[in-house]
Write an enzyme that holds these catalytic residues in place. Structure first.
Site, PDB file in Angstrom:
ATOM      1  N   GLU A 176       0.818  -1.223   0.000  1.00  0.00           N
ATOM      2  CA  GLU A 176       0.000   0.000   0.000  1.00  0.00           C
ATOM      3  C   GLU A 176       0.844   1.263   0.000  1.00  0.00           C
ATOM      4  O   GLU A 176       2.013   1.250   0.366  1.00  0.00           O
ATOM      5  CB  GLU A 176      -0.946   0.024   1.194  1.00  0.00           C
ATOM      6  CG  GLU A 176      -0.353  -0.474   2.487  1.00  0.00           C
ATOM      7  CD  GLU A 176       0.901   0.192   2.921  1.00  0.00           C
ATOM      8  OE1 GLU A 176       0.915   1.454   2.951  1.00  0.00           O
ATOM      9  OE2 GLU A 176       1.886  -0.511   3.244  1.00  0.00           O
ATOM     10  N   GLU A 208       4.520  -0.422   1.114  1.00  0.00           N
ATOM     11  CA  GLU A 208       4.548  -0.692  -0.331  1.00  0.00           C
ATOM     12  C   GLU A 208       4.443  -2.192  -0.625  1.00  0.00           C
ATOM     13  O   GLU A 208       4.181  -2.588  -1.744  1.00  0.00           O
ATOM     14  CB  GLU A 208       5.822  -0.150  -1.010  1.00  0.00           C
ATOM     15  CG  GLU A 208       6.032   1.338  -0.870  1.00  0.00           C
ATOM     16  CD  GLU A 208       7.335   1.818  -1.529  1.00  0.00           C
ATOM     17  OE1 GLU A 208       8.033   1.021  -2.184  1.00  0.00           O
ATOM     18  OE2 GLU A 208       7.649   3.010  -1.381  1.00  0.00           O
TER      19      GLU A 208
END
Lengths: 339, 339
Positions: B162, B305
Site C-alpha cells: 500500500e 509498499e
C-alpha cells in the site's frame, strides 16, 4: 571500517525515495559493506559459500540421531547437487565449495570438493581433548587458505556452512566454555534427538568440560579441547575473510560457534560478520548476543549446511539493488519530509 | 484445506535428505500451499504483488512526517520503476500491479495502474466516519475484482502492499478498535514521526475512537468508520484470494490491518495468509498474534509498499524448489535416522 565510504552510502540512502532508515537492515547491510570494502557495493555480489565437513569422536556417545557414516554420504549428496544447500545455492546464485577438513573416511575425488583433511575425525571430547593444539591450528589454516583462494578468485561475500554428524555437541560445549552457562540451559536437540539421547548429549558435554578444563580466555584452547575440524576451518575462514575485508555471512548454531572462536581469537572480526538466521537450537540466540549480531530470518530451521546463510545472501543482493536502482527524491519529483 | 495433498507433500518432505522438519518454515510453506491449492506446488510460482493507494482525511491532523501530495507522487514513482517495491519486485521476479482505490487527486494513465477510485481520499476519522458503509463496501469490491482478475490470469501467489500518506493512523485505530488495547500501547512512529507529531497522532486516533464508537464485532463497521480505501481494497483482495484458494503474502502493519478486517469478516481466510516480515511498528506484532501468523523476516523495515511481502515471496520460491529439487534418502544413498 572505512567511515568515509559509509558516509557516502548513507548520504545516497537518505536521498532515495523512502523515509530515512525505513528499510532497516537492508540499509544496515549496504552501510556495512561500504565500511568493510571501502566502496559502494554493486549487484549482484560474487558470492561463495563454503561448506566444511568433519567427523566427531563424541558421536560414539550416541549424541546424534544419525550414524556417523551420514557425514561422507552427505558430502557425496552435496557433490551430486541433491542436498538442501545445493537447491538454495542455485536459488541464490551462489557458488558452492566443499571442503573435507576432517571426515573420518577417505572420500573419492568429487567436483567442487577440496581435500584438506587434517585428521580422520576428532577424538572424543568426553574422554580428552578433541584435537591437539597443532591439529586445531592446522584446521584454522585450512580455512584461512580456502578464504584467501576465494577472495583471490573474486568472492565479495563468503558464507559459512558445515556437515558433521554430532557437531551440535562440540558447538554446545564451546558455548558452555565461553559463556559459563550451564549445559542444560543452552543444549538443544540438534537434528532431532529424543529425550534419552538428549541426556547422553548433556552428560557427554558436561564430562568433556570437566575433563578438559578449557581456558575461556584462550580461544585456541577451547577450540582444540572441545571443537571440531570443520568448526576450526570455519573459524579460520571468518578470520581470513575479515583480514581481506570481505564480509562473511554466518549460518546457524555450528557456524556461530566457529564465529565465537574467531571473535575470541580476534574481536575485530565481528565487524565483518553478517548474521543470517536464528536457528531452533536454543544456544544460537546466546551466541548471537555474544557476537553482537541480529539475525534477519526466523524460519525455525535447524539443518545446517549453510542453508540460512545462503538465504541471507539473497537479502544482501536485494539490499545492494536497493542502493543502486532506486530513484532519488530529486529524480522522482517526490516531496521530502516535513520535519 | 486439502488434507490429502498435505499428506502427500509431508511424505515427500520426510523422504528428502534432511532430518524431518529441519527446514522449519520452508517446510510449513509448501505444506500450506498444498493444503490451499490441493496440489504439489512447482517453482517458480507465478507471483503478483498488488499495491493499492489511497489518501486519508486524517492527514490534516498532522499525523504524518510527509505531506499528502507524496501519495500521487509515489504512484508515479512506482509506475516509473524507481521505488523500493519496484527494485524488490524485479529482484523477486514478481509482477507489480498498482491500483488507485482512493488517491485524493486525479492520476494520469500510467503503465500498470488500474484506476478504481472509490473516492478522493477518506474523510477525517478524527471528526466522523472515514467512509460510508457503501464506500467501504465498494472499496472491498475493488479488491475482490482485482484478485479475481489476477487469479484468472494465472497468479499462484498474491502479495499485499500500500501507499497512502497517514495510513498507519487508520491502521492503528483499527487495531485499537479490534483489540481493545490502549492507543498509546500500540502506536508507532510510522514513516518517522517526531515526538510532537506522535502526540497529534495519538490524539487523533483517540478522538476518532470516541466519536465513531466502532463495533469491534462488526468488521465492516470498523473498516468504514476508521479505515482507508486502500486498506478496504486489500481486505477484499485477501478475502477473494482465499475464496479462490490462492495464498496471500501479507506485508507489514497496514496490510496486517487489512488482514485483521478480512479475518473479522471471514475467519477462515486466515488459513490462506502467509506472514512475511515483522515491521518496526509496535502494533504489528499484536496484529500477527491476533491473526495467528508468525513472520519470517525481522529486518526492522517500516516502509510499506509491500517491500516485506515481496522479499517473503523469494522465500516461498526457495521452499517450493526445496520440495521439488532435493534428492531423497533412497536416491542419494544416505542413511536415515537411528531413532
Amino acid at each position: 571500517l572505512d567511515h568515509e565510504a559509509i558516509g557516502r552510502v548513507q548520504s545516497r540512502l537518505d536521498n532515495l525515495t523512502k523515509p530515512p532508515g525505513s528499510l532497516g537492515v537492508l540499509e544496515d547491510i549496504v552501510l556495512a559493506l561500504a565500511g568493510i570494502t571501502g566502496r559502494q557495493p554493486s549487484a549482484p555480489l560474487r558470492k561463495t559459500h563454503i561448506l566444511m565437513a568433519g567427523d566427531h569422536g563424541v558421536a560414539a556417545c550416541g549424541v546424534s540421531a544419525y550414524p556417523p557414516e551420514v557425514t561422507p554420504q552427505m558430502v557425496l549428496n552435496f557433490a551430486n547437487g541433491g542436498a538442501a544447500i545445493n537447491v538454495l545455492a542455485r536459488h541464490a546464485g551462489v557458488e558452492l565449495l566443499l571442503v573435507d577438513v576432517g571426515v573420518a573416511s577417505d572420500l573419492p575425488d568429487l567436483p567442487g570438493l577440496l581435500k584438506r583433511k587434517v585428521a580422520y575425525g576428532t577424538a572424543n571430547l568426553a574422554e580428552g581433548p578433541a584435537l591437539t593444539r597443532e591439529q586445531a591450528t592446522a584446521a584454522l589454516e585450512v580455512g584461512i587458505e580456502v578464504a584467501n583462494d576465494c577472495v583471490r578468485r573474486g568472492a565479495e561475500l563468503l558464507g559459512t556452512g558445515e556437515m558433521g554428524i554430532g557437531n551440535t555437541t562440540p558447538s554446545t560445549a564451546i558455548l558452555a566454555a565461553l559463556s559459563g552457562k550451564p549445559v542444560r540451559e543452552i543444549v538443544g536437540r540438534g537434528t532431532g534427538l529424543d529425550d534419552q539421547r538428549l541426556e547422553l548429549k548433556i552428560k557427554a558435554i558436561e564430562k568433556g568440560l570437566k575433563i578438559n578444563r578449557p581456558d575461556p580466555e584462550d580461544g585456541l584452547d577451547v577450540l582444540a579441547k572441545l571443537g571440531g575440524l570443520e568448526i576450526a576451518g570455519l573459524a579460520g575462514l571468518i578470520l581470513a575473510g575479515a583480514a581481506a575485508r570481505v564480509p562473511v555471512m554466518i549460518d546457524g548454531f555450528i557456524s556461530a560457534a566457529a564465529a565465537c572462536i574467531a571473535a575470541k581469537l580476534n574481536p575485530q572480526c565481528r565487524q565483518y560478520m553478517i548474521a543470517s538466521h536464528l536457528s531452533e537450537e536454543p544456544g544460537h540466540r546466546v551466541m548471537l548476543e555474544m557476537l553482537g549480531l541480529r539475525p534477519m530470518l526466523t524460519m525455525r530451521m535447524r539443518l545446517g549446511e549453510g542453508t540460512g546463510a545462503v538465504l541471507g545472501m539473497t537479502l544482501v543482493d536485494a539490499a545492494v539493488k536497493i542502493l543502486n536502482e532506486m530513484a532519488t527524491f530529486g529524480e522522482a519529483g517526490v516531496a521530502e519530509s516535513l520535519q
